[in-house]
Design an enzyme around this catalytic site. Sequence first.
Site, PDB file in Angstrom:
ATOM      1  N   HIS A  67      23.347  90.326  41.027  1.00 41.56           N
ATOM      2  CA  HIS A  67      23.727  91.405  40.120  1.00 41.56           C
ATOM      3  C   HIS A  67      22.459  92.048  39.564  1.00 41.56           C
ATOM      4  CE1 HIS A  67      27.945  89.541  39.367  1.00 41.56           C
ATOM      5  NE2 HIS A  67      27.954  90.391  40.371  1.00 41.56           N
TER       6      HIS A  67
ATOM      7  N   GLY B 226      23.552  95.633  49.396  1.00 40.87           N
ATOM      8  CA  GLY B 226      22.919  96.827  48.856  1.00 40.87           C
ATOM      9  C   GLY B 226      21.468  96.758  48.483  1.00 40.87           C
ATOM     10  N   THR B 227      21.216  96.987  47.218  1.00 44.21           N
ATOM     11  CA  THR B 227      19.866  97.059  46.680  1.00 44.21           C
ATOM     12  C   THR B 227      19.121  95.746  46.859  1.00 44.21           C
ATOM     13  OG1 THR B 227      20.772  98.523  44.998  1.00 44.21           O
ATOM     14  CG2 THR B 227      18.555  97.730  44.627  1.00 44.21           C
ATOM     15  N   THR B 228      19.811  94.637  46.732  1.00 47.56           N
ATOM     16  CA  THR B 228      19.164  93.329  46.859  1.00 47.56           C
ATOM     17  C   THR B 228      18.494  93.197  48.227  1.00 47.56           C
ATOM     18  OG1 THR B 228      20.794  92.343  45.356  1.00 47.56           O
ATOM     19  CG2 THR B 228      19.504  90.827  46.712  1.00 47.56           C
TER      20      THR B 228
ATOM     21  N   SER C 142      26.479  97.982  48.856  1.00 51.80           N
ATOM     22  CA  SER C 142      26.313  97.476  47.507  1.00 51.80           C
ATOM     23  C   SER C 142      27.603  96.752  47.113  1.00 51.80           C
ATOM     24  CB  SER C 142      26.057  98.662  46.576  1.00 51.80           C
ATOM     25  OG  SER C 142      26.064  98.250  45.239  1.00 51.80           O
ATOM     26  N   GLY C 143      27.477  95.746  46.250  1.00 49.17           N
ATOM     27  CA  GLY C 143      28.650  94.973  45.822  1.00 49.17           C
ATOM     28  C   GLY C 143      29.821  95.824  45.367  1.00 49.17           C
TER      29      GLY C 143
ATOM     30  N   ASP D 218      30.437  92.804  48.582  1.00 50.10           N
ATOM     31  CA  ASP D 218      30.962  91.450  48.354  1.00 50.10           C
ATOM     32  C   ASP D 218      32.076  91.154  49.352  1.00 50.10           C
ATOM     33  OD1 ASP D 218      29.254  91.121  46.165  1.00 50.10           O
ATOM     34  OD2 ASP D 218      30.750  91.852  44.744  1.00 50.10           O
TER      35      ASP D 218
ATOM     36  N   ASP E 226      25.461  87.496  37.104  1.00 51.80           N
ATOM     37  CA  ASP E 226      25.089  87.598  35.695  1.00 51.80           C
ATOM     38  C   ASP E 226      26.277  87.255  34.810  1.00 51.80           C
ATOM     39  OD1 ASP E 226      24.152  88.241  33.186  1.00 51.80           O
ATOM     40  OD2 ASP E 226      23.317  90.179  33.797  1.00 51.80           O
TER      41      ASP E 226
ATOM     42  N   HIS F 157      33.330  95.244  39.520  1.00 51.70           N
ATOM     43  CA  HIS F 157      33.946  94.638  40.704  1.00 51.70           C
ATOM     44  C   HIS F 157      34.138  93.125  40.534  1.00 51.70           C
ATOM     45  CE1 HIS F 157      29.638  94.195  41.149  1.00 51.70           C
ATOM     46  NE2 HIS F 157      29.802  93.368  42.156  1.00 51.70           N
TER      47      HIS F 157
ATOM     48  N   ASP G 218      36.262  91.296  43.002  1.00 53.23           N
ATOM     49  CA  ASP G 218      35.614  91.070  44.298  1.00 53.23           C
ATOM     50  C   ASP G 218      34.700  89.850  44.242  1.00 53.23           C
ATOM     51  OD1 ASP G 218      36.827  93.422  45.161  1.00 53.23           O
ATOM     52  OD2 ASP G 218      35.071  94.647  44.709  1.00 53.23           O
TER      53      ASP G 218
ATOM     54  N   ARG H 243      35.839  82.453  45.859  1.00 46.44           N
ATOM     55  CA  ARG H 243      37.027  81.753  46.343  1.00 46.44           C
ATOM     56  C   ARG H 243      36.923  81.490  47.842  1.00 46.44           C
ATOM     57  NH1 ARG H 243      41.110  83.107  49.165  1.00 46.44           N
ATOM     58  NH2 ARG H 243      43.048  81.978  49.057  1.00 46.44           N
TER      59      ARG H 243
END
Length: 158
Positions: free
Chosen positions: A25, A52-54, A71-72, A77, A97, A104, A107, A113
């Site tokens: 996050h 995404g950005t990560t 991106s998430g 995700d 975080d 989201h 998600d 899960r």
Amino acid sequence: MSDIRPPRDVTRTLPARKRIALVAHDGKKEELLEWAGRWRETLAEHRLIGSGTTAGRVSRTLGLEVEGLMSGPLGGDQQIGARIAEQRLDLLIFFWDPFAPQPHDPDVKALLRLATLWNIPVACNPASADFLISSPWLGQAYEMTIPDAGAWVSSRTG
């Protein structure tokens, strides 16, 4: 009525070269970058996937090849969750975080899960990630059990 839990009696072998998802996050991206920097050489031996950005930041900052997904909040995700369900992911490093509500969040819960259902090792903070990445199982094949999805579907449609 059949049990709602699929039997966990199918064997899956994780390969020696793991497919590792890196997700963080916004409030945890720096922490993930610091962690990945400490483990750069180890991570370079495996196939990395990121949301995404990560993915972009890990690739640019550390010079590692990272397959970038969405991106998430835009579906990243869920893309990672699909790879888990398809047995195309072996480890999930997800620095989420706990102080910042995410648009989201459903998600995120679904992703965790699926990782639990399919018996995927998950680390949600640097300490647990250190334990996972330093495991003797990381660089070798690892046999584990997963749900027998085919038998479960058959029992519910019969």
